[in-house]
Design an enzyme around this catalytic site. Structure first.
Site, PDB file in Angstrom:
ATOM      1  N   GLN A  35      -1.292   0.815  -6.601  1.00 14.75           N
ATOM      2  CA  GLN A  35      -2.136   2.006  -6.449  1.00 14.75           C
ATOM      3  C   GLN A  35      -1.846   3.014  -7.557  1.00 14.75           C
ATOM      4  OE1 GLN A  35      -0.562   0.772  -3.461  1.00 14.75           O
ATOM      5  NE2 GLN A  35      -2.430  -0.411  -3.247  1.00 14.75           N
ATOM      6  N   ALA A  69      -1.780   6.304  -0.360  1.00 10.78           N
ATOM      7  CA  ALA A  69      -3.044   5.580  -0.254  1.00 10.78           C
ATOM      8  C   ALA A  69      -3.313   5.232   1.198  1.00 10.78           C
ATOM      9  CB  ALA A  69      -2.965   4.322  -1.104  1.00 10.78           C
ATOM     10  N   LEU A 123       0.894  -1.156   0.000  1.00 10.78           N
ATOM     11  CA  LEU A 123       0.000   0.000   0.000  1.00 10.78           C
ATOM     12  C   LEU A 123       0.926   1.198   0.000  1.00 10.78           C
ATOM     13  CD1 LEU A 123      -3.090   0.356   0.297  1.00 10.78           C
ATOM     14  CD2 LEU A 123      -2.731   0.744   2.697  1.00 10.78           C
ATOM     15  N   ASP A 124       0.820   2.095  -0.984  1.00 12.08           N
ATOM     16  CA  ASP A 124       1.852   3.126  -0.992  1.00 12.08           C
ATOM     17  C   ASP A 124       1.519   4.309  -0.099  1.00 12.08           C
ATOM     18  OD1 ASP A 124       1.157   4.236  -4.391  1.00 12.08           O
ATOM     19  OD2 ASP A 124       0.110   4.666  -2.546  1.00 12.08           O
ATOM     20  N   VAL A 125       2.417   5.279  -0.074  1.00 15.63           N
ATOM     21  CA  VAL A 125       2.356   6.335   0.939  1.00 15.63           C
ATOM     22  C   VAL A 125       1.086   7.169   0.807  1.00 15.63           C
ATOM     23  CG1 VAL A 125       3.561   8.364   1.787  1.00 15.63           C
ATOM     24  CG2 VAL A 125       4.841   6.391   1.055  1.00 15.63           C
TER      25      VAL A 125
END
Lengths: 456, 261
Positions: free
Chosen positions: B194, B63, B59-61
């Site tokens: 994402q 999101a 899960l990236d920053v």
């Protein structure tokens, strides 16, 4: 004293600070760069690609076998630039530029007709095979006395209309070597091969059909003709009063007139459809289906592939017979070469006959209609209101259009006519990726034409 | 964790010399049950010095949403869960009128366009097409021969899914809210990132002859884990974590058995 001075200075500083804050109470100044970015963003020009009242464009997409010229793209057959190579098959939908909005299209055996409801002089265009003048007389530019045998791009077909700037062409239909054009006030025009009387005129022995200027006009029906359908070598006409007329080759009983001979004058059909209000007729090979306004389906013609085996064992039926299927009220029917498909009011699709019917490789033939599960057309719990809106048939392929504008095809992939991009046969309904909402599709033997509305 | 009561140390039988009265001479041995010295808390030290924590799908920053973590032995279940190839559900928020270089609203502005011609109907049409082409990709990457009866039956049931590596595929997409210029989509996808979802928002903008940026990506479901199972920032304490692990154990086990057999 030092303390007092410091206090004074502090107070001064605080006062200055308070004054500074009071001055900028509205918005605290951020770092210069973000403020500048925001201002630059607001000052950036806004581009308008399409206006508020932009209309959706109408387009035509074609795919399938190219060498006959039926796709209407000359560079597929005769490349206009040195590096291009002649293309034998167009496996995916290719956009065809047309002069007007095309309202009706029909694919024959190696040729195509496109028509528009315009009141201009040119209403019908044809391309592909013209060896029997099924596209009328196309004067050759090199030799003014000869005509073209192959027409590579959509060429206007001159019709002998009495009021060319008022009459509108409603529908076109193509068979193996003949074509029918339906107008709103001047009856039906027929051209092409007439060796079996399929053009509705008397058969002339040893007539040469190529480079012929003859276009016959048919006006004697009980009421206005509202639908014309071409089988392989016969023609069917449906009138406003719900009657069906037929002419042409009858050896399989496809004319439905009670005999197996040739008919050269359109004659009304009797049998089980006498007195019934027929709302749709369909044929492409040698079998015919008709749908009445009450949802019943009638069939006649060739039954070698179990198309009519539910009512009779004979392989040729020359009188229309009612097919007692208990599948619900039928809305639309389509006949192929060896298989038939119907669409019910609820939006279910039923197939029967022989060949690749669309229920996997195990179902090769059935005399009783079998339903194709709606989940194959995109129906699911996530999309519960997807319905099939229309069904169409080519010689050995089927096509279904959903209410969302998606096109599903299945059947034998003869020379890439399915448009899926692959050359293998398709045993269950498969989506064709078309950049637009598909409004109508016409299926032929080895090519297909679709009328599409763009998304925006 | 270290303050929690440990299990009592093992006992073993040792022959201890009997403390004699003061006789000198004969020393007897008496059997006694004493705790094993090796298990004394001062000898062993704290029970946990390090905890192995593994992450599930990334899960990236920018999101937010459900993020699955495995603790200790739970890490062994993570590859099995990955091989189940279950779909993830995201809520993606978008804004019409802008196009930026990294497809999100915090990026550098590339272009501004009008969007007054965009309607919900047009958006839904585009979404239907995206779903259609991705459904085709789903069938093609599932490595089943389309000519078999088995392929037909799986397609009817809707169970065809790629069980190996594949490019990102969207299995379902629909519009939840549309208040021009903002809109919100719900996307069910497989093997995605994402940034890919932000790119989809950008491409939807292009298809509608305008432009769009993605304002929010929130994962609301990751396989069997939904928002209800997720722990909030205020619940990051030992008791809630232990309860959450206990609640999810059964779900994970049944899912693994169902998919991997």
């Amino acid at each position: 004293r030092g303390l007092a001075a410091m206090a004074g200075a502090l107070r001064g500083a605080r006062r200055a600070a308070v004054l500074g804050l009071r001055r900028g109470l509205a918005k605290a100044a951020g770092p210069r760069s973000t403020r500048e970015l925001r201002e630059a963003e607001e000052a950036a020009p806004v581009f308008q690609y399409v206006g508020k009242a932009a209309k959706r464009k109408d387009r035509v997409f074609v795919w399938g076998f190219c060498y006959s010229g039926a796709l209407g793209v000359p560079s597929f057959v005769k490349p206009d630039v040195g590096w291009k190579k002649p293309r034998r098959i167009q496996p995916t939908p290719y956009r065809l530029e047309t002069a007007e909005k095309i309202s009706s299209a029909a694919c024959g055996y190696g040729f195509t007709l496109l028509s528009s409801t315009t009141t201009d002089i040119t209403k019908v265009w044809g391309m592909g095979l013209n060896k029997d003048s099924q596209l009328g007389f196309q004067r050759s530019r090199r030799d003014r006395t000869k005509g073209y045998e192959y027409v590579l791009e959509p060429s206007p077909i001159p019709l002998p209309l009495e009021k060319p700037q008022q009459t509108r062409v409603l529908q076109v239909s193509c068979g193996r070597a003949h074509s029918l054009i339906l107008t709103d006030s001047e009856g039906v025009f027929t051209m092409g091969n007439n060796s079996y009387g399929q053009c509705g005129r008397k058969v002339v022995e040893d007539e040469t059909y190529s480079e012929s200027h003859l276009i016959h006009q048919l006006k004697e029906f009980d009421s206005r003709v509202v639908q014309v359908v071409c089988g392989q070598d016969h023609s069917l006409f449906r009138t406003e009063k719900g009657a069906v007329y037929a002419c042409g080759w009858g050896a399989d009983g496809q004319t439905g007139l009670g005999h197996y001979n040739i008919t050269s004058v359109p004659t009304k059909l009797r049998g089980d459809i006498a007195g019934v209000n027929i709302i749709q007729v369909s044929s492409y090979g040698d079998c015919c289906l008709a749908v009445s306004d009450e949802g019943d389906v009638f069939g006649w013609g060739n039954s070698e592939y179990l198309q009519l085996a539910s009512v009779t064992e004979t392989t040729q039926v020359n009188v229309p017979r009612h097919l007692p299927f208990k599948i619900g009220k039928i809305k639309e029917a389509a006949c192929g070469g060896t298989g038939n498909v119907v669409l019910t009011e609820e939006g279910n699709v039923f197939v029967w006959g022989y060949g690749i019917l669309g229920k996997g490789p195990n179902l090769i033939e059935t005399a009783v209609p079998e339903m194709i599960p709606p989940s194959l057309f995109g129906w699911s719990d996530f999309n519960p209101d997807i319905r099939v809106a229309h069904v169409r048939c080519g010689l050995s392929q089927f096509a279904a259009l959903t209410n969302r504008g998606e096109l599903f095809v299945w059947g034998k992939n003869l020379r890439g006519c399915l448009g899926t991009g692959r050359m293998e046969d398709q045993y269950f309904p498969w989506r064709v990726t078309v950049p637009g909402e598909v409004v109508d599709v016409a299926c032929g033997v080895d090519h297909m034409v679709s009328m599409v509305k763009s998304f925006t | 964790l270290n303050a929690a009561p440990r299990r009592p140390p093992r006992q073993h039988v040792r022959f201890l010399p009997v403390p004699d009265g003061g006789d000198g001479g004969a020393t007897g041995l008496v059997a006694a049950r004493v705790p094993v010295l090796a298990e004394h808390p001062l000898v062993r030290g704290p029970r946990f010095r390090r905890l192995k924590i593994g992450a599930g799908h990334r899960l990236d920053v920018k999101a937010s949403g459900v993020f699955v973590l495995g603790i200790g032995d739970g890490n062994k279940l993570l590859p099995a869960l990955y091989n189940c190839h279950l779909t993830k559900v995201y809520t993606v928020g978008g804004l019409f009128g802008k196009a930026t270089d990294d497809f999100s609203d915090t990026g550098k502005l590339v272009e501004k366009t009008t969007f007054d011609h965009v309607t919900r109907e047009k958006l839904e049409r585009i979404l239907a097409v995206i779903q259609g082409t991705n459904h085709k990709a789903l069938l093609m990457h599932s490595n089943i021969d389309m000519k078999t009866q088995e392929a037909y039956e799986l397609a009817v049931k809707g169970l065809i899914r790629p069980m190996g590596k594949s490019p990102p595929i969207i299995t379902a997409i629909r519009c939840l809210q549309f208040a021009r210029p903002e809109f919100q989509l719900e996307i069910h996808c497989l093997h995605e990132t994402q940034q890919y979802l932000r790119k989809i928002v950008h491409e939807i903008g292009l298809e509608l002859k305008s432009s769009a940026v993605c304002t929010q990506v929130r994962r609301i479901r990751d396989g069997v884990f939904t928002l209800d199972d997720a722990l909030l920032r205020t619940q990051w304490n030992l008791q809630s974590i232990q309860n959450a692990i206990g609640d999810c154990q059964l779900k994970v086990k049944t899912e693994l058995e169902k998919t991997l057999g």
